[in-house]
Design an enzyme around this catalytic site. Structure first.
Site, mmCIF file in Angstrom:
data_model
loop_
_atom_site.group_PDB
_atom_site.id
_atom_site.type_symbol
_atom_site.label_atom_id
_atom_site.label_comp_id
_atom_site.label_asym_id
_atom_site.label_seq_id
_atom_site.Cartn_x
_atom_site.Cartn_y
_atom_site.Cartn_z
ATOM 1 N N ILE A 167 16.950 85.629 20.687
ATOM 2 C CA ILE A 167 18.379 85.698 20.382
ATOM 3 C C ILE A 167 18.904 84.322 19.998
ATOM 4 O O ILE A 167 19.671 84.183 19.032
ATOM 5 C CB ILE A 167 19.185 86.264 21.572
ATOM 6 C CG1 ILE A 167 18.555 87.578 22.075
ATOM 7 C CG2 ILE A 167 20.640 86.480 21.162
ATOM 8 C CD1 ILE A 167 18.469 88.656 21.040
ATOM 9 N N ASP A 168 18.505 83.289 20.721
ATOM 10 C CA ASP A 168 18.883 81.925 20.340
ATOM 11 C C ASP A 168 18.500 81.648 18.897
ATOM 12 O O ASP A 168 19.309 81.140 18.105
ATOM 13 C CB ASP A 168 18.181 80.908 21.247
ATOM 14 C CG ASP A 168 18.954 80.629 22.522
ATOM 15 O OD1 ASP A 168 20.194 80.619 22.478
ATOM 16 O OD2 ASP A 168 18.319 80.415 23.564
ATOM 17 N N SER A 169 17.255 81.934 18.560
ATOM 18 C CA SER A 169 16.769 81.621 17.227
ATOM 19 C C SER A 169 17.500 82.432 16.163
ATOM 20 O O SER A 169 17.961 81.887 15.150
ATOM 21 C CB SER A 169 15.260 81.879 17.143
ATOM 22 O OG SER A 169 14.560 81.048 18.047
#
Length: 394
Positions: A167-169
């Protein structure tokens, strides 16, 4: 010529999502100035191992290569004034503070717009700038839990988080797209805008097919874990006599090719295999048959045979195996960068698509470009020394 040559980005972000966005912009040719606190820098510099005084963890290096670093204390008026001088000549500001922090620094979008009308602001948070959850903090696994992804990834031990910061990426990639859209509008209007990017929105975008099916039918399709979205046993993971295999036989032609390779073409007319609906209806029986049949194969042999038969297939590999695969090497997906404080260069992944890019050459140590950046702002050696002695810069 790279797509973003001549653009300047001021990066106030830390950890993964924001730096992933600015990493993409570096690859596309932008100049990214990473602003970090003196003495400590981005906390991700200290994540797991680090290279002595350089404070360069491998995860930090992988998404910050090619940037310039200035160590600037934004808790001081002088530090804020120097930041303003950077922003007045910048095209983009990326930040991932909680909502309201930028305003407390006097850097809300209205103030930025007044000083530099062409500046684009990209704000990355867990839940966005608006809504009842806006003030909450988030990490990758929090977004996975909130979005439904964790429950979709349920195994024998219960819900599992995906073992990498997906999700961060992905939030960082969406932030890049948001900036490029704002840049295109700026080409027409001459004005910057505020792009609001939320990790929860990014997570929902990843599962948008599931969200849409649920909104229309009231059901969450696909079950969980290995079963995935399509509910067909011919498109799942299986253990073999040596290694695991991922089958991707989704349409009838692929299923028939699979059965030929496995030595059982007679099952093409079996009621359990005759159509997609039949394979869904007989899922337990089809999976049990495949589990038994595949247990006599080696994954490597099966991958070769099915690929030749045009059936999507892959052995389950470790990251280190695929990073050294001839296909990845020939495409130049990875490239080496210098890593100060370490004994050899670091392989990093490029932008993820084939186009003209600017390969990054080194990873910045904390404040490695402070003096050069301040000189570009017009400060002489005496002024820079005074700022350093006062602790405003590092």
């Amino acid at each position: 010529m790279n797509a973003l040559d001549g653009l300047t980005v001021v990066d106030l972000s830390h950890a993964i999502a924001g730096p992933t966005c600015t990493n993409m912009l570096v690859e596309l040719g932008a100049t990214v100035i990473k602003v970090e606190p003196p003495g400590t820098g981005d906390g991700f510099r200290h994540y797991t191992e680090h290279g002595g005084e350089a404070m360069l963890s491998i995860p930090f290096a992988s998404i910050n290569a090619g940037k310039r670093s200035i160590a600037l204390d934004l808790k001081t008026p002088a530090g804020i004034e120097l930041l303003w001088r950077l922003l007045e000549r910048a095209d983009l500001l990326v930040e991932n503070f909680r909502p309201g922090v930028l305003a407390r620094l006097g850097l809300d979008f209205d103030a930025l717009h007044a000083r530099n009308p062409r500046l684009i602001l990209v704000s990355i948070t867990g839940f966005g700038q608006t809504g009842p959850l806006a003030d909450r903090g988030a990490y990758d696994h929090i977004a996975q839990a909130m979005s439904g992804i964790a429950l979709m990834n349920t195994g024998p031990d219960g819900p599992q988080k995906i073992g990498m910061p997906i999700i961060d990426s992905f939030t960082g990639y969406l932030a890049t797209i948001g900036f490029l859209a704002a840049l295109r509008r700026r080409d027409a209007s001459g004005l910057g805008e505020h792009v609001d990017v939320a990790m929860l929105d990014a997570a929902l975008k990843l599962v948008n097919t599931t969200v849409s099916v649920h909104s229309y039918t009231g059901r969450t399709p696909g079950g969980t874990g290995n079963r995935g979205f399509r509910l067909v046993a011919t498109s799942e993971f299986y253990p073999t006599a040596q290694g695991w295999i991922a089958l991707g036989a989704n349409n009838q032609q692929q299923v028939e090719a699979l059965l030929h390779v496995l030595g059982h073409p007679e099952l093409i007319d079996d009621p359990r295999f005759r159509s997609h609906d039949a394979r869904v209806a007989h899922y337990p029986a089809v999976r049990a048959w495949l589990t038994e049949t595949l247990s006599t194969w080696r994954a490597a042999d099966l991958e070769a045979r099915l690929a030749e038969a045009r059936v999507p297939v892959a052995m389950l590999r470790e990251v280190g195996e695929i990073a050294q695969h001839p296909h990845v090497l020939e495409r130049g997906t990875l490239h080496p960068v210098a890593l100060p404080g370490w004994d050899r260069p670091l392989d990093v992944v490029g932008p993820g698509f084939a186009t003209e890019t600017r390969p990054t050459s080194t990873v910045p140590t904390l404040g490695s470009d402070t003096d050069a950046i301040l000189a570009e702002l017009g400060l002489d050696e005496a002024a820079i020394l005074a700022l350093r002695r006062s602790g405003v810069v590092g």
